[in-house]
Design an enzyme around this catalytic site. Structure first.
Site, PDB file in Angstrom:
ATOM      1  N   SER A 140      -8.224  -4.887   4.661  1.00  0.00           N
ATOM      2  CA  SER A 140      -8.231  -5.318   3.748  1.00  0.00           C
ATOM      3  C   SER A 140      -9.187  -6.435   2.639  1.00  0.00           C
ATOM      4  O   SER A 140      -8.878  -7.064   1.399  1.00  0.00           O
ATOM      5  CB  SER A 140      -8.014  -4.137   2.778  1.00  0.00           C
ATOM      6  OG  SER A 140      -7.473  -3.053   2.990  1.00  0.00           O
ATOM      7  N   ARG A 162       1.505  -5.005   6.303  1.00  0.00           N
ATOM      8  CA  ARG A 162       1.194  -3.969   5.267  1.00  0.00           C
ATOM      9  C   ARG A 162       1.737  -3.186   5.775  1.00  0.00           C
ATOM     10  O   ARG A 162       2.575  -2.073   6.357  1.00  0.00           O
ATOM     11  CB  ARG A 162      -0.126  -3.857   5.461  1.00  0.00           C
ATOM     12  CG  ARG A 162      -0.988  -2.483   4.607  1.00  0.00           C
ATOM     13  CD  ARG A 162      -2.353  -2.560   5.547  1.00  0.00           C
ATOM     14  NE  ARG A 162      -3.276  -1.430   4.133  1.00  0.00           N
ATOM     15  CZ  ARG A 162      -3.969  -1.826   3.965  1.00  0.00           C
ATOM     16  NH1 ARG A 162      -5.198  -2.952   4.399  1.00  0.00           N
ATOM     17  NH2 ARG A 162      -5.031  -0.865   2.871  1.00  0.00           N
ATOM     18  N   ARG A 211       0.001   9.166 -10.315  1.00  0.00           N
ATOM     19  CA  ARG A 211      -0.260   8.044  -9.756  1.00  0.00           C
ATOM     20  C   ARG A 211       0.427   6.661 -10.189  1.00  0.00           C
ATOM     21  O   ARG A 211       1.424   6.182  -9.655  1.00  0.00           O
ATOM     22  CB  ARG A 211      -1.951   7.342  -8.777  1.00  0.00           C
ATOM     23  CG  ARG A 211      -2.434   8.583  -8.163  1.00  0.00           C
ATOM     24  CD  ARG A 211      -3.645   8.101  -8.343  1.00  0.00           C
ATOM     25  NE  ARG A 211      -4.182   7.451  -8.219  1.00  0.00           N
ATOM     26  CZ  ARG A 211      -4.572   6.289  -6.103  1.00  0.00           C
ATOM     27  NH1 ARG A 211      -3.672   8.045  -5.097  1.00  0.00           N
ATOM     28  NH2 ARG A 211      -4.179   5.601  -6.120  1.00  0.00           N
ATOM     29  N   GLY A 270       0.202   5.463  -3.901  1.00  0.00           N
ATOM     30  CA  GLY A 270      -0.284   6.432  -4.314  1.00  0.00           C
ATOM     31  C   GLY A 270       0.051   8.413  -3.541  1.00  0.00           C
ATOM     32  O   GLY A 270       0.394   8.873  -4.499  1.00  0.00           O
ATOM     33  N   ARG A 271      -0.080   7.905  -3.212  1.00  0.00           N
ATOM     34  CA  ARG A 271       0.927   8.884  -1.543  1.00  0.00           C
ATOM     35  C   ARG A 271       2.455   9.394  -2.008  1.00  0.00           C
ATOM     36  O   ARG A 271       2.940  10.343  -1.716  1.00  0.00           O
ATOM     37  CB  ARG A 271       0.636   7.962  -0.461  1.00  0.00           C
ATOM     38  CG  ARG A 271      -0.684   8.326   0.745  1.00  0.00           C
ATOM     39  CD  ARG A 271      -0.178   8.075   1.347  1.00  0.00           C
ATOM     40  NE  ARG A 271      -1.755   6.434   1.219  1.00  0.00           N
ATOM     41  CZ  ARG A 271      -1.367   5.394   2.290  1.00  0.00           C
ATOM     42  NH1 ARG A 271      -0.986   5.763   3.178  1.00  0.00           N
ATOM     43  NH2 ARG A 271      -1.678   4.038   1.585  1.00  0.00           N
ATOM     44  N   ASP A 324       0.797  -0.872  -0.191  1.00  0.00           N
ATOM     45  CA  ASP A 324       0.401   0.089   0.052  1.00  0.00           C
ATOM     46  C   ASP A 324       0.686   1.138   0.465  1.00  0.00           C
ATOM     47  O   ASP A 324       1.967   1.136   0.468  1.00  0.00           O
ATOM     48  CB  ASP A 324      -1.110   0.118   1.120  1.00  0.00           C
ATOM     49  CG  ASP A 324      -2.162   0.818   0.736  1.00  0.00           C
ATOM     50  OD1 ASP A 324      -2.462   1.669   0.343  1.00  0.00           O
ATOM     51  OD2 ASP A 324      -2.748   1.237   1.973  1.00  0.00           O
ATOM     52  N   GLU A 345       1.559 -13.698  12.022  1.00  0.00           N
ATOM     53  CA  GLU A 345       1.277 -12.426  12.596  1.00  0.00           C
ATOM     54  C   GLU A 345       1.582 -11.243  12.078  1.00  0.00           C
ATOM     55  O   GLU A 345       1.340 -11.142  10.681  1.00  0.00           O
ATOM     56  CB  GLU A 345       3.314 -12.508  13.028  1.00  0.00           C
ATOM     57  CG  GLU A 345       3.784 -14.030  14.003  1.00  0.00           C
ATOM     58  CD  GLU A 345       3.228 -13.521  15.722  1.00  0.00           C
ATOM     59  OE1 GLU A 345       3.076 -12.084  16.311  1.00  0.00           O
ATOM     60  OE2 GLU A 345       2.246 -14.105  16.524  1.00  0.00           O
ATOM     61  N   ASN A 399     -10.701  -3.002  -6.449  1.00  0.00           N
ATOM     62  CA  ASN A 399     -10.037  -1.960  -6.942  1.00  0.00           C
ATOM     63  C   ASN A 399      -9.790  -1.643  -8.183  1.00  0.00           C
ATOM     64  O   ASN A 399     -10.311  -0.562  -9.552  1.00  0.00           O
ATOM     65  CB  ASN A 399      -8.460  -2.808  -7.366  1.00  0.00           C
ATOM     66  CG  ASN A 399      -7.229  -2.650  -6.058  1.00  0.00           C
ATOM     67  OD1 ASN A 399      -6.770  -3.839  -5.950  1.00  0.00           O
ATOM     68  ND2 ASN A 399      -7.758  -1.354  -4.845  1.00  0.00           N
ATOM     69  N   ARG A 433     -11.443   1.459  -8.787  1.00  0.00           N
ATOM     70  CA  ARG A 433     -10.498   2.965  -9.110  1.00  0.00           C
ATOM     71  C   ARG A 433     -10.991   3.324 -11.024  1.00  0.00           C
ATOM     72  O   ARG A 433     -11.753   2.510 -11.067  1.00  0.00           O
ATOM     73  CB  ARG A 433      -9.473   2.653  -9.348  1.00  0.00           C
ATOM     74  CG  ARG A 433      -8.942   2.143  -7.171  1.00  0.00           C
ATOM     75  CD  ARG A 433      -7.723   2.006  -7.590  1.00  0.00           C
ATOM     76  NE  ARG A 433      -7.164   1.257  -6.178  1.00  0.00           N
ATOM     77  CZ  ARG A 433      -6.030   2.222  -5.493  1.00  0.00           C
ATOM     78  NH1 ARG A 433      -5.497   2.654  -6.237  1.00  0.00           N
ATOM     79  NH2 ARG A 433      -5.952   1.310  -3.513  1.00  0.00           N
ATOM     80  N   SER A 484      -7.138  -6.019  -5.659  1.00  0.00           N
ATOM     81  CA  SER A 484      -8.337  -7.066  -4.871  1.00  0.00           C
ATOM     82  C   SER A 484      -9.951  -6.929  -5.965  1.00  0.00           C
ATOM     83  O   SER A 484      -9.702  -5.819  -6.949  1.00  0.00           O
ATOM     84  CB  SER A 484      -8.329  -6.017  -4.343  1.00  0.00           C
ATOM     85  OG  SER A 484      -8.345  -4.519  -3.744  1.00  0.00           O
TER      86      SER A 484
END
Ligand code: FPP
Length: 224
Positions: A180, A172, A25, A15-16, A12, A191, A60, A63, A57
């Site tokens: 998600s 993640r 993006r 985009g950021r 993840d 874990e 997704n 989008r 996913s």
């Protein structure tokens, strides 16, 4: 101390990563693929039995079409570019999720890559594509019911991940703390590691650190 056999990653933050740099993006996703390439190589070097990556996913599809086709294009180019390397390095490709409903060119490409790596017995690279865990569990439960026995084992045997080692560690990136709809069944005793690093910045050193952290955790599986 135990060594992880199967690690899964929710990749993840592409985009950021791009936004911080005032880039489109799509550039974040491109850099995300570079991170995939290096992390897959590292997983093989480190002797992981399976690495499962959440590439696309079932959610997704919401989008914009342009982003969906950019992601599909990147996936295609990655498989085309790295297939020979998988073959040379004994990497087996496996796909989980409803990949057969993707476009015919991608399905053909994936099936060719699956066939050409099917006999490899080094690291298994599992790509989750058009994957949703609730959908996977529902399909597996229906299959188990059709065969007349609904138990934890019979459902597990029908999951897309059947045959893979149990999931040890789920990572993640990007600071989000949720699953998600990813590997909900398989994560029963895994874990979890949530890291702030954005996916394009995730390197083999981050994977190594995650495996070291895993090795230091005490797993009790509900016992004491
Ligand atoms: C999350 O970033 C990432 C994705 C939705 C896709 C991950 C896909 C790749 C890295 C490329 C293709 C995969 C392979 C296996 C070659 P985001 O867009 O949700 O980031 P944001 O939350 O910062 O907007």
């Amino acid at each position: 101390m135990s060594k992880a056999r199967h690690v899964a990653i929710i990749m993840d933050g592409n985009g950021r990563w791009a936004k911080k740099r005032h880039l489109p993006r799509a550039v974040g996703h491109q850099r995300g693929v570079e991170a995939v390439r290096e992390v897959v190589r590292a997983a093989r070097r480190m002797g992981l039995e399976a690495l499962t990556l959440y590439a696309f996913s079932t959610e997704n599809w919401r989008r914009p079409e342009e982003e969906v086709s950019a992601l599909m294009g990147l996936l295609k180019r990655y498989i085309i570019a790295d297939l020979e390397e998988f073959i040379a390095n004994n990497v087996r490709l496996k796909i989980i999720g409803n990949y057969k409903s993707l476009s015919a060119d991608i399905v053909d490409l994936l099936e060719d890559a699956l066939a050409k790596t099917a006999h490899n017995d080094g690291t298994t690279l599992v790509v989750a594509l058009n994957y949703g865990s609730q959908d996977e569990i529902a399909r597996a439960a229906a299959q188990a019911a059709a065969k007349g026995e609904v138990t934890i084992e019979s459902i597990g045997a029908e999951l897309d991940t059947a045959g893979l080692p149990p999931l040890d560690l789920l990572i993640r990136t990007s600071g989000e703390v949720r699953l998600s709809n990813f590997l909900l069944w398989q994560a029963a005793y895994a874990e979890m590691l949530f890291v702030e690093t954005l996916w394009p910045d995730f390197t083999p050193a981050h994977l190594e650190a995650a495996l070291a952290e895993f090795a230091g955790r005490e797993r009790r599986y509900g016992g004491r």
